[in-house]
Design a protein around this motif. Structure first.
Motif, PDB file in Angstrom:
ATOM      1  N   ALA A   1       0.762  -0.920  -0.227  1.00  0.00           N
ATOM      2  CA  ALA A   1       0.271  -0.765  -0.262  1.00  0.00           C
ATOM      3  C   ALA A   1       1.041   1.064   0.039  1.00  0.00           C
ATOM      4  O   ALA A   1       0.588   2.326  -0.987  1.00  0.00           O
ATOM      5  CB  ALA A   1      -0.288   0.185   1.239  1.00  0.00           C
ATOM      6  N   ILE A   2       1.831   1.436   1.247  1.00  0.00           N
ATOM      7  CA  ILE A   2       3.044   2.394   0.777  1.00  0.00           C
ATOM      8  C   ILE A   2       3.533   2.252  -0.395  1.00  0.00           C
ATOM      9  O   ILE A   2       4.174   4.003  -0.675  1.00  0.00           O
ATOM     10  CB  ILE A   2       3.722   2.585   2.496  1.00  0.00           C
ATOM     11  N   SER A   3       3.751   1.110  -0.862  1.00  0.00           N
ATOM     12  CA  SER A   3       4.678   1.683  -2.034  1.00  0.00           C
ATOM     13  C   SER A   3       3.910   1.923  -3.389  1.00  0.00           C
ATOM     14  O   SER A   3       4.455   3.222  -3.869  1.00  0.00           O
ATOM     15  CB  SER A   3       5.292   0.397  -2.539  1.00  0.00           C
ATOM     16  N   VAL A   4       2.228   1.608  -3.905  1.00  0.00           N
ATOM     17  CA  VAL A   4       1.701   1.935  -4.988  1.00  0.00           C
ATOM     18  C   VAL A   4       1.452   3.360  -4.494  1.00  0.00           C
ATOM     19  O   VAL A   4       1.635   4.341  -5.481  1.00  0.00           O
ATOM     20  CB  VAL A   4       0.767   1.373  -5.556  1.00  0.00           C
ATOM     21  N   THR A   5       1.405   3.807  -3.152  1.00  0.00           N
ATOM     22  CA  THR A   5       0.804   5.148  -3.313  1.00  0.00           C
ATOM     23  C   THR A   5       1.997   6.578  -3.345  1.00  0.00           C
ATOM     24  O   THR A   5       1.912   7.510  -3.839  1.00  0.00           O
ATOM     25  CB  THR A   5       0.654   5.524  -1.503  1.00  0.00           C
ATOM     26  N   THR A   6       2.876   5.622  -3.017  1.00  0.00           N
ATOM     27  CA  THR A   6       4.577   6.325  -3.048  1.00  0.00           C
ATOM     28  C   THR A   6       4.353   6.297  -4.701  1.00  0.00           C
ATOM     29  O   THR A   6       5.056   7.468  -5.048  1.00  0.00           O
ATOM     30  CB  THR A   6       5.697   5.811  -2.478  1.00  0.00           C
TER      31      THR A   6
ATOM     32  N   SER B   1      10.102   1.891  -4.852  1.00  0.00           N
ATOM     33  CA  SER B   1       8.869   1.855  -4.342  1.00  0.00           C
ATOM     34  C   SER B   1       8.372   0.722  -4.888  1.00  0.00           C
ATOM     35  O   SER B   1       8.006  -0.276  -4.901  1.00  0.00           O
ATOM     36  CB  SER B   1       8.177   2.586  -4.873  1.00  0.00           C
ATOM     37  N   MET B   2       8.931   0.425  -6.267  1.00  0.00           N
ATOM     38  CA  MET B   2       8.739  -0.976  -7.181  1.00  0.00           C
ATOM     39  C   MET B   2       9.184  -1.548  -6.766  1.00  0.00           C
ATOM     40  O   MET B   2       8.898  -3.394  -6.638  1.00  0.00           O
ATOM     41  CB  MET B   2       9.042  -0.465  -8.643  1.00  0.00           C
ATOM     42  N   MET B   3      10.430  -1.679  -6.276  1.00  0.00           N
ATOM     43  CA  MET B   3      11.764  -2.972  -5.548  1.00  0.00           C
ATOM     44  C   MET B   3      10.537  -3.453  -4.236  1.00  0.00           C
ATOM     45  O   MET B   3      10.508  -4.656  -3.971  1.00  0.00           O
ATOM     46  CB  MET B   3      12.736  -2.513  -5.478  1.00  0.00           C
ATOM     47  N   ALA B   4      10.447  -2.275  -3.766  1.00  0.00           N
ATOM     48  CA  ALA B   4       9.555  -2.700  -2.658  1.00  0.00           C
ATOM     49  C   ALA B   4       7.951  -3.488  -2.333  1.00  0.00           C
ATOM     50  O   ALA B   4       7.685  -4.437  -1.994  1.00  0.00           O
ATOM     51  CB  ALA B   4       8.768  -1.222  -1.576  1.00  0.00           C
TER      52      ALA B   4
ATOM     53  N   GLY C   1      -3.028   1.349  -3.226  1.00  0.00           N
ATOM     54  CA  GLY C   1      -2.820   1.748  -2.327  1.00  0.00           C
ATOM     55  C   GLY C   1      -3.900   1.416  -1.711  1.00  0.00           C
ATOM     56  O   GLY C   1      -4.030   1.265  -0.093  1.00  0.00           O
ATOM     57  N   LEU C   2      -5.551   1.887  -1.501  1.00  0.00           N
ATOM     58  CA  LEU C   2      -6.577   2.403  -0.608  1.00  0.00           C
ATOM     59  C   LEU C   2      -6.731   0.996  -1.145  1.00  0.00           C
ATOM     60  O   LEU C   2      -7.230   0.605   0.418  1.00  0.00           O
ATOM     61  CB  LEU C   2      -7.376   2.911  -0.942  1.00  0.00           C
ATOM     62  N   MET C   3      -6.775   0.435  -1.794  1.00  0.00           N
ATOM     63  CA  MET C   3      -7.341  -1.350  -1.985  1.00  0.00           C
ATOM     64  C   MET C   3      -6.757  -1.848  -1.140  1.00  0.00           C
ATOM     65  O   MET C   3      -6.417  -3.149  -0.446  1.00  0.00           O
ATOM     66  CB  MET C   3      -7.134  -2.065  -3.105  1.00  0.00           C
ATOM     67  N   GLY C   4      -5.055  -2.400  -0.586  1.00  0.00           N
ATOM     68  CA  GLY C   4      -3.855  -2.384  -0.067  1.00  0.00           C
ATOM     69  C   GLY C   4      -4.323  -2.076   1.623  1.00  0.00           C
ATOM     70  O   GLY C   4      -4.232  -2.795   2.394  1.00  0.00           O
ATOM     71  N   ALA C   5      -4.597  -0.757   1.803  1.00  0.00           N
ATOM     72  CA  ALA C   5      -5.188  -0.645   2.877  1.00  0.00           C
ATOM     73  C   ALA C   5      -6.667  -1.249   3.445  1.00  0.00           C
ATOM     74  O   ALA C   5      -6.708  -1.497   4.751  1.00  0.00           O
ATOM     75  CB  ALA C   5      -5.100   0.692   3.401  1.00  0.00           C
ATOM     76  N   MET C   6      -6.825  -1.500   2.564  1.00  0.00           N
ATOM     77  CA  MET C   6      -8.871  -1.759   3.372  1.00  0.00           C
ATOM     78  C   MET C   6      -8.241  -3.776   2.886  1.00  0.00           C
ATOM     79  O   MET C   6      -8.371  -4.396   3.950  1.00  0.00           O
ATOM     80  CB  MET C   6      -9.402  -1.895   1.486  1.00  0.00           C
ATOM     81  N   ALA C   7      -6.745  -4.387   1.918  1.00  0.00           N
ATOM     82  CA  ALA C   7      -6.685  -5.397   2.494  1.00  0.00           C
ATOM     83  C   ALA C   7      -5.975  -6.221   3.572  1.00  0.00           C
ATOM     84  O   ALA C   7      -6.039  -6.591   4.530  1.00  0.00           O
ATOM     85  CB  ALA C   7      -5.771  -6.149   1.603  1.00  0.00           C
ATOM     86  N   VAL C   8      -5.300  -5.381   4.825  1.00  0.00           N
ATOM     87  CA  VAL C   8      -4.700  -4.977   5.871  1.00  0.00           C
ATOM     88  C   VAL C   8      -6.061  -5.250   6.688  1.00  0.00           C
ATOM     89  O   VAL C   8      -6.316  -6.078   7.310  1.00  0.00           O
ATOM     90  CB  VAL C   8      -4.508  -3.969   6.215  1.00  0.00           C
ATOM     91  N   ILE C   9      -7.384  -4.393   7.020  1.00  0.00           N
ATOM     92  CA  ILE C   9      -8.378  -4.731   7.499  1.00  0.00           C
ATOM     93  C   ILE C   9      -8.629  -5.845   7.357  1.00  0.00           C
ATOM     94  O   ILE C   9      -8.948  -6.725   8.372  1.00  0.00           O
ATOM     95  CB  ILE C   9      -9.314  -3.459   7.084  1.00  0.00           C
ATOM     96  N   PHE C  10      -9.046  -6.239   5.996  1.00  0.00           N
ATOM     97  CA  PHE C  10     -10.129  -7.615   5.791  1.00  0.00           C
ATOM     98  C   PHE C  10      -8.594  -8.820   6.741  1.00  0.00           C
ATOM     99  O   PHE C  10      -9.674  -9.448   7.247  1.00  0.00           O
ATOM    100  CB  PHE C  10      -9.739  -7.669   4.425  1.00  0.00           C
TER     101      PHE C  10
END
Length: 536
Positions: free
Chosen positions: A316-321, A435-438, A503-512
């Motif tokens: 989430a942090i990487s794609v947001t960056t 960011s892409m590597m991360a 990035g938003l979808m990544g944050a939602m995935a963490v909650i899920f």
């Protein structure tokens, strides 16, 4: 000795299954460059050829689960190997576009059945404390297979009809997997309870206390219908929610596009020479292998939940960056398929000149290598290929016409620059690269291997194959949707916003994952089943 032999053979089956899967996904990118000149493929035909494997895989996801549950995991792998051999022979000997599509659909069907059966078979064959390692070995095989396809794309790039060799070489690992599994016992779950080689000590499926309890109360395999996946019986509805959630979030965090369009993205952010983008893409592949090995080492120590959540946070942090940096330095993504397929576009290509290597040093993080071939593939994406032309090779010039047209199409869309191109965005180029590597590392530690590991664990044996196949069909469909909608989304809302949505979808995935996915490390499959059956 027999237990060690079974362990090694199980590892071999898992690794080779992943290797074949990754190889077939990756090899089409290099083959397509030659096929479009040999068969004069239009833009539409290229899309059909690339999508053929996906269609075959989707069909297998719909029908393969019944095969796996009814006839057993071992037999399903053997059948998929035979089908894959037939598909590879069709592709190697073909003389028409129709048989090319047929061959790729056949291969797609085979690797999809094999991927499901391998993960389930290996998860049932080994001890609880080894399951994470050996099922994750399948994902490691995929990453190695993709890198191997890159290497062979390069080796056969200048060989006349080199695509025949590319497709034909898949026969070797397929035959090896077929022979390896012949020496493994029938799936223990399909045998009479506790009267199998597992009970006799061939495979330590459970610890001493579990086996003692099981002998007192024999294991009874329950029978389920497909509709039970959506009922409250044994909490099957929640298991289905977990499975679908994992496969959908795996795709909706943008993984197919970040990997499949990596070289395009590198071009757009300023890594302008062909060679630097090629090496950057191959470097991402190597990072993916290393990260998957780390996931293998920690799957049975840190646990599935921890790796999934940690991976999602970093993704989430990487794609947001990437999204934020692209707002400062706008990226240009070109639809280059028509430019590649249009014969009239090549009438003056011989007058094109390559950019001198020295002018790229300010923006390129890697040393260029003349003649290197970029091959970047993603399921459901008609991959782009570009290549530097070696003047002394007529065949290379022939093959390079398309690649030069594509490079021209990509570079012609770059924002205008004054003086030194992209010089003011050197720092942003590096941030995007890191960011892409991360992102690649995080995916290969979390969603990559852990999704399939959890799917092979959470369902009861009686419906495991059909449940896995059901979730897998959503995986292929979501992959196709995400890959094909990428450029349309960029046209609609812009590149940066697309990545911010990922990035938003990544944050939602963490909650899920935090709310719904249980920890399964160190537990037998029966214990996991009981844990799900009790919880509401």
């Amino acid at each position: 000795g027999r237990a060690l032999l079974v362990l090694l053979l199980s590892a071999t089956v898992s690794l080779l299954g992943g290797l074949i899967f990754g190889y077939e996904l990756g090899i089409i990118s290099g083959a397509l460059l030659q096929l479009q000149t040999d068969f004069h493929l239009s833009c539409f035909k290229q899309e059909v050829l690339v999508s053929a494997l996906l269609i075959g895989a989707l069909l297998a996801s719909l029908a393969g689960g019944i095969l796996i549950d009814r006839y057993g995991r071992r037999r399903a792998i053997l059948v998929s190997n035979l089908v894959l051999l037939v598909g590879s022979l069709i592709l190697t000997l073909t003389r028409s576009f129709t048989s090319l599509v047929t061959g790729r659909m056949t291969v797609g069907f085979a690797i999809s059945v094999s991927s499901m059966a391998c993960c389930i078979y290996v998860s049932e064959m080994v001890a609880a404390h080894q399951r994470g390692l050996l099922v994750s070995l399948y994902e490691a095989g995929i990453t190695v297979g993709i890198l191997l396809s890159y290497a062979l794309n390069y080796v056969f790039a200048d060989v006349d009809e080199g695509w025949r060799y590319m497709f034909g070489l898949a026969i070797a690992p397929t035959a090896m997997q077929f022979l390896s599994i012949l020496f493994l016992p029938v799936n223990p779950v399909k045998l009479s309870p506790w009267d199998s080689d597992c009970q006799k000590g061939l495979i330590q499926l459970q610890d001493t206390e579990d086996r003692a309890a099981a002998k007192q109360e024999p294991y009874k395999e329950k029978h389920y219908s497909f509709i039970d996946l959506f009922r409250s019986r044994d909490n099957m509805r929640r298991r289905t929610l977990v499975g679908l959630g994992l496969v959908l979030f795996q795709q909706f965090t943008g993984q197919p596009n970040v990997l499949g369009y990596a070289s395009k993205i590198f071009h757009s952010v300023g890594f302008q020479s062909n060679s630097s983008a090629i090496l950057a893409s191959v470097g991402l592949g190597a990072i993916k292998v290393v990260a998957t090995l780390i996931a293998m080492a920690f799957a049975d120590r840190a646990g599935r939940r921890v790796l999934l959540m940690a991976g999602c946070v970093v993704m989430a942090i990487s794609v947001t960056t990437i999204g934020l940096t692209s707002r400062i330095a706008p990226l240009a993504m070109a639809r280059d398929c028509k430019a590649a397929a249009d014969p009239s576009a090549s009438h003056n290509l011989t007058q094109l000149t390559l950019t001198p290597v020295s002018s790229q040093t300010a923006v390129s993080p890697t040393l260029p290598a003349l003649g290197a071939v970029k091959s970047q593939a993603s399921p459901g994406f008609a991959s782009t290929q570009s290549r530097e032309v070696v003047p002394s090779s007529p065949l290379t010039q022939k093959r390079g016409l398309v690649g030069q047209a594509k490079q021209e199409a990509v570079q012609s869309t770059d924002p205008p620059s004054d003086g030194a191109p992209w010089a003011e965005h050197v720092v942003l180029n590096w941030i995007t690269l890191l960011s892409m590597m991360a992102f690649v590392s995080a995916f290969s530690i979390g969603f990559g291997p852990m999704t399939w590991l959890v799917l092979s664990e959470i369902y009861p044996a009686g419906i495991r194959g059909r449940a896995f196949a059901f979730c897998n069909s959503f995986n292929w469909a979501a992959n196709l949707l995400i890959s094909l909608s990428f450029l349309d989304l960029i046209d609609a809302i812009g590149f940066s916003w697309v990545f911010l949505v990922y990035g938003l979808m990544g944050a939602m995935a963490v909650i899920f994952i935090y709310l719904f996915v249980p920890e399964t490390k160190g537990q037998s499959l029966e214990e996991i089943d009981q844990q799900f059956s009790r919880k509401r």
